[in-house]
Write a protein that holds these residues in place. Structure first.
Motif, PDB file in Angstrom:
ATOM      1  N   ARG A 666     -36.740 -21.005  68.449  1.00  0.00           N
ATOM      2  CA  ARG A 666     -35.151 -21.286  68.333  1.00  0.00           C
ATOM      3  C   ARG A 666     -34.869 -21.873  66.674  1.00  0.00           C
ATOM      4  O   ARG A 666     -35.758 -22.285  65.814  1.00  0.00           O
ATOM      5  N   VAL A 667     -34.307 -21.295  66.848  1.00  0.00           N
ATOM      6  CA  VAL A 667     -32.996 -21.693  65.678  1.00  0.00           C
ATOM      7  C   VAL A 667     -32.810 -22.837  65.090  1.00  0.00           C
ATOM      8  O   VAL A 667     -32.015 -23.786  66.110  1.00  0.00           O
ATOM      9  N   LEU A 668     -32.877 -23.067  64.406  1.00  0.00           N
ATOM     10  CA  LEU A 668     -33.063 -24.988  63.607  1.00  0.00           C
ATOM     11  C   LEU A 668     -31.255 -25.056  62.888  1.00  0.00           C
ATOM     12  O   LEU A 668     -31.446 -26.467  62.819  1.00  0.00           O
ATOM     13  N   GLY A 669     -31.472 -24.191  62.454  1.00  0.00           N
ATOM     14  CA  GLY A 669     -29.831 -24.349  61.678  1.00  0.00           C
ATOM     15  C   GLY A 669     -29.759 -22.681  60.216  1.00  0.00           C
ATOM     16  O   GLY A 669     -30.566 -22.678  60.693  1.00  0.00           O
ATOM     17  N   THR A 670     -28.460 -22.906  59.823  1.00  0.00           N
ATOM     18  CA  THR A 670     -28.392 -21.991  59.338  1.00  0.00           C
ATOM     19  C   THR A 670     -27.412 -22.589  57.461  1.00  0.00           C
ATOM     20  O   THR A 670     -27.095 -23.709  57.538  1.00  0.00           O
ATOM     21  N   GLU A 671     -27.633 -22.137  56.237  1.00  0.00           N
ATOM     22  CA  GLU A 671     -27.237 -22.530  55.508  1.00  0.00           C
ATOM     23  C   GLU A 671     -27.009 -20.770  54.465  1.00  0.00           C
ATOM     24  O   GLU A 671     -27.400 -20.280  54.468  1.00  0.00           O
ATOM     25  N   GLN A 672     -25.613 -21.212  54.033  1.00  0.00           N
ATOM     26  CA  GLN A 672     -24.912 -20.476  52.672  1.00  0.00           C
ATOM     27  C   GLN A 672     -25.631 -20.363  51.247  1.00  0.00           C
ATOM     28  O   GLN A 672     -26.117 -21.415  51.124  1.00  0.00           O
ATOM     29  N   SER A 673     -26.100 -18.971  51.082  1.00  0.00           N
ATOM     30  CA  SER A 673     -26.659 -18.756  49.555  1.00  0.00           C
ATOM     31  C   SER A 673     -25.999 -18.353  49.400  1.00  0.00           C
ATOM     32  O   SER A 673     -25.157 -17.396  48.743  1.00  0.00           O
ATOM     33  N   PRO A 674     -26.127 -17.659  47.644  1.00  0.00           N
ATOM     34  CA  PRO A 674     -25.134 -17.331  46.562  1.00  0.00           C
ATOM     35  C   PRO A 674     -25.519 -15.322  47.611  1.00  0.00           C
ATOM     36  O   PRO A 674     -26.845 -15.250  47.615  1.00  0.00           O
ATOM     37  N   GLY A 675     -24.371 -14.782  46.554  1.00  0.00           N
ATOM     38  CA  GLY A 675     -24.723 -13.701  46.742  1.00  0.00           C
ATOM     39  C   GLY A 675     -24.129 -13.266  47.933  1.00  0.00           C
ATOM     40  O   GLY A 675     -24.074 -12.212  48.189  1.00  0.00           O
ATOM     41  N   GLY A 676     -23.484 -13.726  49.183  1.00  0.00           N
ATOM     42  CA  GLY A 676     -23.350 -13.320  50.047  1.00  0.00           C
ATOM     43  C   GLY A 676     -24.140 -13.399  51.463  1.00  0.00           C
ATOM     44  O   GLY A 676     -24.853 -12.187  51.637  1.00  0.00           O
ATOM     45  N   ARG A 677     -24.961 -14.482  51.228  1.00  0.00           N
ATOM     46  CA  ARG A 677     -25.781 -14.457  52.060  1.00  0.00           C
ATOM     47  C   ARG A 677     -26.323 -15.483  52.921  1.00  0.00           C
ATOM     48  O   ARG A 677     -26.157 -16.874  52.398  1.00  0.00           O
ATOM     49  N   THR A 678     -27.333 -15.784  53.667  1.00  0.00           N
ATOM     50  CA  THR A 678     -27.499 -17.098  54.514  1.00  0.00           C
ATOM     51  C   THR A 678     -28.774 -16.718  54.521  1.00  0.00           C
ATOM     52  O   THR A 678     -29.493 -15.887  55.490  1.00  0.00           O
ATOM     53  N   LEU A 679     -28.960 -17.895  54.995  1.00  0.00           N
ATOM     54  CA  LEU A 679     -31.083 -18.462  55.109  1.00  0.00           C
ATOM     55  C   LEU A 679     -30.629 -19.189  56.556  1.00  0.00           C
ATOM     56  O   LEU A 679     -30.260 -19.835  56.975  1.00  0.00           O
ATOM     57  N   VAL A 680     -32.012 -18.369  57.511  1.00  0.00           N
ATOM     58  CA  VAL A 680     -31.195 -18.876  58.972  1.00  0.00           C
ATOM     59  C   VAL A 680     -33.171 -20.197  58.829  1.00  0.00           C
ATOM     60  O   VAL A 680     -34.277 -19.058  58.190  1.00  0.00           O
ATOM     61  N   ARG A 681     -33.209 -21.364  59.760  1.00  0.00           N
ATOM     62  CA  ARG A 681     -33.961 -21.353  59.329  1.00  0.00           C
ATOM     63  C   ARG A 681     -34.657 -21.850  61.452  1.00  0.00           C
ATOM     64  O   ARG A 681     -33.610 -21.836  61.645  1.00  0.00           O
ATOM     65  N   ALA A 682     -35.902 -21.449  61.632  1.00  0.00           N
ATOM     66  CA  ALA A 682     -36.357 -21.121  62.963  1.00  0.00           C
ATOM     67  C   ALA A 682     -37.219 -21.445  63.030  1.00  0.00           C
ATOM     68  O   ALA A 682     -38.129 -21.250  62.116  1.00  0.00           O
ATOM     69  N   GLU A 683     -38.065 -22.019  64.288  1.00  0.00           N
ATOM     70  CA  GLU A 683     -39.795 -21.703  64.895  1.00  0.00           C
ATOM     71  C   GLU A 683     -39.759 -20.878  65.638  1.00  0.00           C
ATOM     72  O   GLU A 683     -38.832 -20.854  67.046  1.00  0.00           O
ATOM     73  N   VAL A 684     -40.550 -19.965  65.789  1.00  0.00           N
ATOM     74  CA  VAL A 684     -41.279 -19.316  66.357  1.00  0.00           C
ATOM     75  C   VAL A 684     -42.305 -18.825  66.604  1.00  0.00           C
ATOM     76  O   VAL A 684     -43.122 -19.183  65.540  1.00  0.00           O
ATOM     77  N   PRO A 685     -42.872 -18.459  67.585  1.00  0.00           N
ATOM     78  CA  PRO A 685     -44.505 -18.500  67.987  1.00  0.00           C
ATOM     79  C   PRO A 685     -45.276 -17.077  67.836  1.00  0.00           C
ATOM     80  O   PRO A 685     -44.025 -16.477  67.145  1.00  0.00           O
ATOM     81  N   GLU A 686     -46.158 -17.770  66.500  1.00  0.00           N
ATOM     82  CA  GLU A 686     -46.494 -16.332  66.086  1.00  0.00           C
ATOM     83  C   GLU A 686     -46.837 -14.976  66.874  1.00  0.00           C
ATOM     84  O   GLU A 686     -46.863 -13.930  65.839  1.00  0.00           O
ATOM     85  N   ILE A 687     -47.549 -15.368  67.961  1.00  0.00           N
ATOM     86  CA  ILE A 687     -48.093 -14.186  68.594  1.00  0.00           C
ATOM     87  C   ILE A 687     -46.770 -13.260  68.660  1.00  0.00           C
ATOM     88  O   ILE A 687     -46.697 -11.857  68.714  1.00  0.00           O
ATOM     89  N   GLU A 688     -45.209 -13.314  68.682  1.00  0.00           N
ATOM     90  CA  GLU A 688     -43.783 -12.626  68.438  1.00  0.00           C
ATOM     91  C   GLU A 688     -43.689 -12.280  67.227  1.00  0.00           C
ATOM     92  O   GLU A 688     -42.758 -11.707  67.774  1.00  0.00           O
ATOM     93  N   ILE A 689     -44.104 -12.361  66.308  1.00  0.00           N
ATOM     94  CA  ILE A 689     -43.467 -12.251  64.816  1.00  0.00           C
ATOM     95  C   ILE A 689     -45.101 -11.594  64.348  1.00  0.00           C
ATOM     96  O   ILE A 689     -45.159 -12.070  63.388  1.00  0.00           O
ATOM     97  N   ASP A 690     -46.010 -10.692  64.697  1.00  0.00           N
ATOM     98  CA  ASP A 690     -47.216 -10.322  64.264  1.00  0.00           C
ATOM     99  C   ASP A 690     -46.734  -9.313  63.380  1.00  0.00           C
ATOM    100  O   ASP A 690     -46.801  -9.208  62.683  1.00  0.00           O
ATOM    101  N   ARG A 691     -45.493  -8.714  63.785  1.00  0.00           N
ATOM    102  CA  ARG A 691     -44.841  -7.724  62.986  1.00  0.00           C
ATOM    103  C   ARG A 691     -43.059  -7.390  62.429  1.00  0.00           C
ATOM    104  O   ARG A 691     -43.005  -6.703  62.318  1.00  0.00           O
TER     105      ARG A 691
END
Length: 732
Positions: A666-691
């Motif tokens: 579930r993507v919770l939101g995004t924030e602009q960061s310096p240097g042309g980058r974006t911070l993406v915040r999300a909640e993800v089941p741990e079993i899905e992010i093993d790798r």
């Protein structure tokens, strides 16, 4: 720089311990894999006379890393030190890995150094990985010069590479990135490529021709003067713009000639402040030559333009109870403060600790205090012990050259520090201190392992202990829920190196097994259970009966036990026994062997016997009652959910968010960061992010980073729970 005659230093190139911090330069080489860092180190060592053309140590010692493929491969994944001497200055060259998996080795090198040579390939250009390495240097305020390599490539273009570096690394001021030398090109070959055969010194106004295999100095011809003067003027203006003399620019623009020593002094201060980044070119020596193109110029820049340890601030120091301690910067006569920046094992001398001295003088056979580094959460023991060190040495290749002492600002290897680990502080035993640790990257790729055989099982604990002592970026976990031994690594290459070290260095063969996340169980609805434990065996019997009701509670409630027994059906002394049995069974699980959580267990009724009832009997009855209630209710699996933050270049935000959604995130939101980058915040089941550490690197071409932390357990979708159950049964 570049205006003195070159003479081969011979024995002077064999660096020993320095006598004063002012005669030391600690330089770390940073750049992506394949940029030519290790080749450049070898070329600088050859030019300084530390090795001969055959790659052997100049004093006739053993074959160095140059011809030893195994050692060269090791250097590609770990920090290595090559000391040499140039113009009376000891230069400690720290070669760092370019792979993202070994950023911990890079940060250790940045901690030990006072300036950096940032190496970029003219044939590969600047990509996302290169930018991230530059950011690593910028994060610690590391002074830098840029070295362009692979100029022999057909499409290599020094001027274009310099322009790209200025745009990429110069920020708002492209004149902060300017060349100190311009390349000289020889005749075009059949392919139309004109090789670089020499350099033009912009400050010295001299030509340095390497085409004959020797470095020959001359004055530029008339046709070379206009482009030289144009580039020289821009360089001088760039240097003067950083000068502390605010009148110098006006005087220069008014026609006043600025002497070379003033320019070199301003250049050194601008480089030390990290506001100016000179660009140089380098190439390895051709067959038969003793030095590569640009190596003399690089060594001159290091010794005359890079800051000394006296000029580069030391990290914060405190007493062991956290009180700040002020130390005179880099004073050999001050209290001892040193830090272990690398730990390795040598088959002949045992554990070797590479240390950087920030204060005081370290002597062989001295007793020092070893203070811990606060990484107990990663399986690293905190230390607070006295140890007698062994021999001090300065390394090159396979050799360790003994030295009697090491002064503040220098680097050396310390033998027989059996307790010290990477990141630990060495200080005087009567005045123990602690250096603020550098930032360690968080390992996010789990590697579950088990001993291959019984002999391996006996050696596994010691092997793992030594492994994590060497590498603070690795976290050792003994998971109490899954009963797995898990090594948390930075990536696949990091994991492969860990396995190889366990096998080759410590003689431990392990098998990699599927990593399991810590699941939980809970009740899907209210249910009742009756536990009856009645046994008569001719002697003292066992009698306990209890009736319970179980109902689910909100997430995070744990296990709640309520006593509603009336009339003494269960004697008061046995009610805690029922609770103990219920909680013990809850820890074991009631369906798939995962701990039971978020339920309220209410004891309603029961029966006891005046003789045969006991604490053990009612514990057993409580466990039986909980299992019976579980058989009537629908048990739901709960999976851990992590809060994930991904810092990614704007070009890859869409693919990253789509990928997270595909992982049930579930993507919770995004924030602009310096240097042309974006911070993406999300909640993800741990079993899905093993790798995810591996997959994200591939998805964003090495330009993204992420962090994760446990948020809570949530109900697992039925189809996923079914799959997990089938996999568990197949593995058992």
């Amino acid at each position: 720089m570049g205006d003195k005659a070159y003479t081969h230093p011979g024995a002077a190139g064999r660096a020993q311990a320095a006598d004063h911090p002012a005669s030391v330069r600690n330089v770390v080489l940073v750049g992506p894999s394949g940029s030519g860092k290790t080749t450049l180190v070898e070329a600088l060592a050859l030019t300084a006379g530390a090795v001969n053309r055959a790659g052997r140590v100049e004093d006739g010692g053993t074959v160095s890393d140059h011809d030893d493929m195994e050692h060269r491969q090791q250097r590609s994944v770990q920090l290595s030190l090559v000391p040499l001497e140039w113009d009376g200055i000891k230069v400690n060259l720290l070669d760092t890995p370019g792979y993202a998996d070994f950023v911990g080795e890079l940060r250790a090198g940045l901690r030990a150094a006072d300036a950096a040579l940032f190496v970029v390939s003219a044939s590969d250009g600047v990509n996302g990985s290169t930018r991230m390495l530059w950011d690593e240097c910028a994060a610690v305020g590391m002074p830098r010069a840029i070295v362009v390599t692979h100029l022999e490539a057909a499409r290599a273009d020094f001027e274009e590479m310099t322009r790209v570096c200025a745009e990429t690394f110069g920020g708002d001021d492209p004149d902060a990135v300017l060349p100190l030398y311009l390349p000289l090109h020889g005749p075009e070959g059949p392919d139309g490529h004109a090789p670089v055969t020499g350099l033009t010194g912009l400050l010295s106004r001299k030509l340095f021709d390497y085409s004959t295999g020797e470095r020959e100095e001359s004055e530029p011809a008339g046709d070379r003067l206009p482009p030289l003067e144009e580039a020289r003027g821009r360089l001088i203006e760039g240097i003067i713009a950083e000068s502390e003399d605010e009148t110098l620019m006006d005087r220069y623009l008014g026609g006043e000639q600025v002497d070379a020593e003033t320019l070199i002094g301003d250049l050194e201060r601008a480089v030390a402040r990290g506001t100016f980044f000179p660009v140089l070119a380098a190439a390895p020596a051709a067959d038969g030559a003793r030095r590569g193109l640009g190596t003399v110029e690089l060594l001159d820049l290091i010794t005359r333009g890079f800051p000394t340890p006296l000029e580069h601030g030391a990290p914060s120091v405190t007493t062991l109870d956290g009180r700040p301690r002020e130390l005179k910067p880099c004073d050999p006569d001050a209290p001892l403060v040193a830090e272990v920046v690398k730990t390795s094992s040598d088959p002949y001398v045992g554990r070797l600790s590479l240390v950087r001295l920030f204060s005081g003088t370290l002597r062989a056979d001295q007793t020092v205090h070893v203070s811990g580094h606060g990484l107990t959460g990663r399986g690293h023991e905190d230390h607070d012990v006295d140890e007698r060190i062994g021999a001090l040495s300065t390394p090159f290749g396979k050799q360790q050259r003994p030295v009697s002492h090491v002064v503040a600002g220098d680097l050396a290897c310390v033998a027989k520090l059996s307790r010290a680990e990477t990141g630990d502080t060495l200080s005087a035993k009567d005045d123990p201190l602690l250096v603020e640790p550098w930032d360690m990257p968080d390992p996010l790729l789990p590697l579950a392992i088990q001993a291959h055989s019984k002999p391996d099982e006996d050696k596994l604990s010691q092997g793992l202990s030594r492994l994590v002592a060497e590498d603070p970026t690795m976290r050792l976990e003994q998971n109490q829920d899954t009963h797995q031994v898990v090594l948390w690594c930075l990536g696949e290459a990091h994991a492969d190196v860990a396995l190889e070290r366990l096998r080759g260095r410590y003689g431990v063969q392990v098998d990699v097994v599927p990593h399991r996340v810590s699941l939980r169980e809970t009740f899907g609805g209210k249910a009742a259970g009756r536990g009856r434990h009645v046994k008569q065996s001719g002697g003292h019997g066992q009698f306990a009966i209890c009736e319970i009701e179980v109902e689910p509670l909100p997430n995070g409630s744990g296990v709640e036990f309520v006593d509603k027994v009336v009339g003494g059906a269960v004697p008061r002394q046995f009610i805690p026994s029922v609770e103990k049995g219920v909680r013990a069974q809850a820890l074991k699980g009631v369906a798939a062997g995962h701990p039971l959580v978020d339920v309220r267990v209410t004891l309603l009724d029961g029966k006891a016997h005046s003789v045969d009832s006991s604490d053990a009997a009612f514990q057993t009855a409580g466990a039986l009652a909980l299992r019976e209630a579980a058989s009537e209710a629908g048990i739901r699996l709960l999976e851990p959910v992590a809060e994930v933050s991904v810092l990614v270049g704007d070009d890859y935000v869409g693919p990253v968010m789509s990928d997270l959604s595909g992982r049930r995130g579930r993507v919770l939101g995004t924030e602009q960061s310096p240097g042309g980058r974006t911070l993406v915040r999300a909640e993800v089941p741990e079993i899905e992010i093993d790798r995810y550490a591996v997959d994200l690197r591939s998805l964003a071409h090495g330009t993204a980073r992420f962090s994760r932390r446990y948020a809570r357990h949530e109900p697992m979708p039925p189809h996923v729970a079914k799959r997990v159950g089938e996999e568990a049964r197949a593995a058992s």
